[in-house]
Every structure is written in structure tokens, then in C-alpha cells.
Scaffold this motif. Structure first.
Motif, PDB file in Angstrom:
ATOM      1  N   TYR A  57       0.280  -8.964  -0.271  1.00  0.00           N
ATOM      2  CA  TYR A  57      -1.053  -8.783   0.318  1.00  0.00           C
ATOM      3  C   TYR A  57      -1.092  -7.549   1.218  1.00  0.00           C
ATOM      4  CZ  TYR A  57      -1.485 -13.622  -1.218  1.00  0.00           C
ATOM      5  OH  TYR A  57      -1.504 -14.771  -1.966  1.00  0.00           O
ATOM      6  N   ASP A  58      -0.468  -6.497   0.779  1.00  0.00           N
ATOM      7  CA  ASP A  58      -0.395  -5.287   1.596  1.00  0.00           C
ATOM      8  C   ASP A  58      -1.786  -4.724   1.890  1.00  0.00           C
ATOM      9  OD1 ASP A  58       1.481  -3.110   2.700  1.00  0.00           O
ATOM     10  OD2 ASP A  58       0.086  -1.960   1.464  1.00  0.00           O
ATOM     11  N   GLY A  59      -2.648  -4.672   0.878  1.00  0.00           N
ATOM     12  CA  GLY A  59      -3.996  -4.132   1.075  1.00  0.00           C
ATOM     13  C   GLY A  59      -4.803  -4.946   2.069  1.00  0.00           C
ATOM     14  N   LEU A  60      -4.699  -6.270   1.983  1.00  0.00           N
ATOM     15  CA  LEU A  60      -5.423  -7.135   2.911  1.00  0.00           C
ATOM     16  C   LEU A  60      -4.937  -6.934   4.343  1.00  0.00           C
ATOM     17  CD1 LEU A  60      -7.436  -9.438   3.380  1.00  0.00           C
ATOM     18  CD2 LEU A  60      -5.586 -11.050   2.889  1.00  0.00           C
ATOM     19  N   TYR A  61      -3.629  -6.808   4.510  1.00  0.00           N
ATOM     20  CA  TYR A  61      -3.080  -6.564   5.841  1.00  0.00           C
ATOM     21  C   TYR A  61      -3.582  -5.240   6.401  1.00  0.00           C
ATOM     22  CZ  TYR A  61       0.265 -10.437   6.051  1.00  0.00           C
ATOM     23  OH  TYR A  61       0.837 -11.674   6.141  1.00  0.00           O
ATOM     24  N   ARG A  62      -3.642  -4.238   5.563  1.00  0.00           N
ATOM     25  CA  ARG A  62      -4.080  -2.920   6.031  1.00  0.00           C
ATOM     26  C   ARG A  62      -5.545  -2.945   6.469  1.00  0.00           C
ATOM     27  NH1 ARG A  62      -0.465   1.201   4.912  1.00  0.00           N
ATOM     28  NH2 ARG A  62       1.304   0.519   3.655  1.00  0.00           N
ATOM     29  N   ASN A  87      -2.231   3.483   7.885  1.00  0.00           N
ATOM     30  CA  ASN A  87      -1.543   4.232   6.830  1.00  0.00           C
ATOM     31  C   ASN A  87      -0.579   5.261   7.409  1.00  0.00           C
ATOM     32  OD1 ASN A  87      -2.851   2.847   4.811  1.00  0.00           O
ATOM     33  ND2 ASN A  87      -4.480   4.355   4.586  1.00  0.00           N
ATOM     34  N   ALA A  88      -0.943   5.842   8.541  1.00  0.00           N
ATOM     35  CA  ALA A  88      -0.039   6.806   9.173  1.00  0.00           C
ATOM     36  C   ALA A  88       1.203   6.111   9.733  1.00  0.00           C
ATOM     37  CB  ALA A  88      -0.773   7.561  10.283  1.00  0.00           C
ATOM     38  N   LEU A  89       1.017   4.900  10.256  1.00  0.00           N
ATOM     39  CA  LEU A  89       2.150   4.162  10.822  1.00  0.00           C
ATOM     40  C   LEU A  89       3.021   3.534   9.744  1.00  0.00           C
ATOM     41  CD1 LEU A  89       0.325   2.374  13.791  1.00  0.00           C
ATOM     42  CD2 LEU A  89       1.842   4.359  13.924  1.00  0.00           C
ATOM     43  N   TYR A  90       2.401   3.097   8.654  1.00  0.00           N
ATOM     44  CA  TYR A  90       3.130   2.421   7.568  1.00  0.00           C
ATOM     45  C   TYR A  90       2.766   3.096   6.243  1.00  0.00           C
ATOM     46  CZ  TYR A  90       3.436  -1.073  11.257  1.00  0.00           C
ATOM     47  OH  TYR A  90       3.652  -1.715  12.455  1.00  0.00           O
ATOM     48  N   PRO A  91       3.369   4.228   5.951  1.00  0.00           N
ATOM     49  CA  PRO A  91       2.945   5.004   4.775  1.00  0.00           C
ATOM     50  C   PRO A  91       3.406   4.435   3.436  1.00  0.00           C
ATOM     51  CG  PRO A  91       4.783   6.090   5.864  1.00  0.00           C
ATOM     52  CD  PRO A  91       4.398   4.930   6.734  1.00  0.00           C
ATOM     53  N   ARG A  92       4.442   3.606   3.437  1.00  0.00           N
ATOM     54  CA  ARG A  92       4.974   3.106   2.170  1.00  0.00           C
ATOM     55  C   ARG A  92       4.159   1.925   1.663  1.00  0.00           C
ATOM     56  NH1 ARG A  92       9.276   4.542   5.202  1.00  0.00           N
ATOM     57  NH2 ARG A  92       9.291   2.510   6.209  1.00  0.00           N
ATOM     58  N   LYS A  93       3.823   1.947   0.392  1.00  0.00           N
ATOM     59  CA  LYS A  93       3.087   0.846  -0.219  1.00  0.00           C
ATOM     60  C   LYS A  93       3.944  -0.412  -0.221  1.00  0.00           C
ATOM     61  CE  LYS A  93       0.503  -0.418  -4.370  1.00  0.00           C
ATOM     62  NZ  LYS A  93       0.105  -0.006  -5.742  1.00  0.00           N
ATOM     63  N   GLY A  94       3.340  -1.528   0.204  1.00  0.00           N
ATOM     64  CA  GLY A  94       4.074  -2.782   0.278  1.00  0.00           C
ATOM     65  C   GLY A  94       4.912  -2.930   1.522  1.00  0.00           C
ATOM     66  N   GLU A  95       4.772  -2.012   2.463  1.00  0.00           N
ATOM     67  CA  GLU A  95       5.598  -2.061   3.675  1.00  0.00           C
ATOM     68  C   GLU A  95       5.178  -3.197   4.598  1.00  0.00           C
ATOM     69  OE1 GLU A  95       7.343   1.108   6.982  1.00  0.00           O
ATOM     70  OE2 GLU A  95       5.678   1.665   5.677  1.00  0.00           O
ATOM     71  N   LEU A  96       3.886  -3.480   4.656  1.00  0.00           N
ATOM     72  CA  LEU A  96       3.417  -4.577   5.500  1.00  0.00           C
ATOM     73  C   LEU A  96       3.633  -5.927   4.830  1.00  0.00           C
ATOM     74  CD1 LEU A  96       0.089  -3.050   6.879  1.00  0.00           C
ATOM     75  CD2 LEU A  96       2.240  -3.367   8.093  1.00  0.00           C
ATOM     76  N   ASP A  97       3.354  -5.987   3.539  1.00  0.00           N
ATOM     77  CA  ASP A  97       3.559  -7.222   2.787  1.00  0.00           C
ATOM     78  C   ASP A  97       3.591  -6.864   1.308  1.00  0.00           C
ATOM     79  OD1 ASP A  97       3.415 -10.388   3.041  1.00  0.00           O
ATOM     80  OD2 ASP A  97       2.203  -9.812   1.310  1.00  0.00           O
ATOM     81  N   ARG A  98       4.539  -7.427   0.585  1.00  0.00           N
ATOM     82  CA  ARG A  98       4.683  -7.061  -0.826  1.00  0.00           C
ATOM     83  C   ARG A  98       3.495  -7.521  -1.663  1.00  0.00           C
ATOM     84  NH1 ARG A  98       9.477  -5.110  -2.411  1.00  0.00           N
ATOM     85  NH2 ARG A  98      11.223  -5.224  -0.950  1.00  0.00           N
TER      86      ARG A  98
END
Length: 202
Positions: free
Chosen positions: A41-46, A28-39
Motif C-alpha cells: 500500500y505504498d501509494g496509499l501511505y504516500r 517523495n523527496a524523503l522516501y524516493p524508492r517505490k515500495g519504501e513505505l509499504d510494499r
């Protein structure tokens, strides 16, 4: 019975601390924006990255403790449950603060307004804003051209009114009045767009 429950809770807390919490808050500190990892499945990636990073953080912290050598007083090394737990809790807290500072936890505004932080816009957000601003500029240019055209039409109608007879003059009066109404609408839309842009900038 109570001892069994406490032991179970202790095991669950230890598993969360070792295998999830440090890495999750680090993500979360590295990727603070919601959906930044994946639009989608962002939660699963995190969670997945959090598990991997938690294991890595635990291993690195254990290496650091091991490098401190043996405690002369006890004759034991520093890799003990208390030291590991304290270090992981401290790192988790530090990662959480870093994530909050970068805007990863907008819900904290519910605790106190001073805790409100928003993440900085990403490249995709900046591109979207640039496209929107470009559309607004094009709209402003189009309205400016229409305004100038209507002004010329009004001036032309008034000039023709002076040159025509009374019967023909009414025709150009209608054209002038229609152009004036259109001009008022164009100027109102121009003012609205300019006010919206000023509000966004300031």
C-alpha cells in the motif's frame, strides 16, 4: 457559466495546493524508492502522509508570514491568499526538485535523457545484493574445486594409461575424455560468472 467553471477550478486547485501537493512531493523527496513505505500500500501511505504534511507545511508557512508583521503601505498582514499560494508553490517546486534529485521520478527520463535519476539502494537492497554476491562467491568456489578435481582426474587417467596394457588403456582414455569435457564446461561457467561480476563492478 464560464465564470462558474473557472471558480470551481480555482477552488479545486486551491484545495490540492493546500491539502495534497506540498506534502506529497515532500514524502517523495524523503522516501524516493517505490515500495519504501509499504510494499503493498505504498501509494496509499504516500497520499495519506502527503495530506498530513501538506496541512503542516501550510500552517508553518502561515506562521512564517504572520511573523513578518504588517505591511506599512497597506496596513494589512502578510497572511494573504497570494502570499500563501506563492509560498506553497515555491515549496512544492523545491520539494519536487529534491525528490527528482533523489530519484523519486524515474519517468522524467521520457522528457529528456539528462533528467534520468535513480534512487540510491536502501538497506534491504544492499542486503539482497550482499546475499546474491555471497551465492556467486560460493558458486565460484564450488566450480574452482570441481575444476581442480577434474584436472587431477585427467592427470591420473593419463598416468594410468602409460602403465596399462592396450586394452585397459582405452578405459582410461574414455575417463580422461569425459573429464576433459566436464572441465571445459566448468571453465566456461567460471568465465561467464567472472565476466558478469566484472560487468557489475565496472
Amino acid at each position: 457559466m464560464l465564470d462558474a467553471v473557472l471558480a470551481t477550478l480555482q477552488v479545486v486547485a486551491a484545495l490540492l495546493l493546500i491539502f495534497l501537493l506540498p506534502g506529497y512531493v515532500l514524502v517523495n523527496a524523503l522516501y524516493p524508492r517505490k515500495g519504501e513505505l509499504d510494499r503493498e500500500y505504498d501509494g496509499l501511505y504516500r497520499v495519506t502522509l502527503g495530506i498530513v504534511l501538506s496541512i503542516a507545511v501550510t500552517v508553518l508557512w502561515s506562521f512564517l508570514l504572520n511573523s513578518l508583521g504588517v505591511d506599512p503601505g497597506t496596513g494589512l498582514g502578510q497572511v494573504r491568499d497570494v502570499n500563501i499560494a506563492a509560498g506553497l508553490l515555491g515549496l512544492t517546486a523545491a520539494f519536487f526538485v529534491a525528490g527528482w534529485w533523489r530519484g523519486a521520478y524515474p519517468w522524467m527520463v521520457r522528457l529528456h535523457p539528462s533528467l534520468a535519476r535513480t534512487p540510491a539502494p536502501g538497506p534491504a537492497d544492499l542486503l539482497a545484493e550482499e546475499r546474491l554476491d555471497h551465492k556467486v562467491r560460493l558458486r565460484l568456489q564450488d566450480l574452482a574445486v570441481r575444476r581442480e578435481r577434474l584436472r587431477r582426474a585427467i592427470a591420473d587417467s593419463e598416468r594410468r594409461m602409460r602403465l596399462q596394457s592396450a586394452e585397459a588403456r582405452s578405459h582410461y582414455e574414455e575417463k580422461r575424455d569425459a573429464a576433459r569435457r566436464d572441465l571445459e564446461g566448468v571453465e566456461a561457467e567460471l568465465r561467464k560468472l567472472e565476466e558478469e561480476r566484472a560487468a557489475e563492478l565496472y
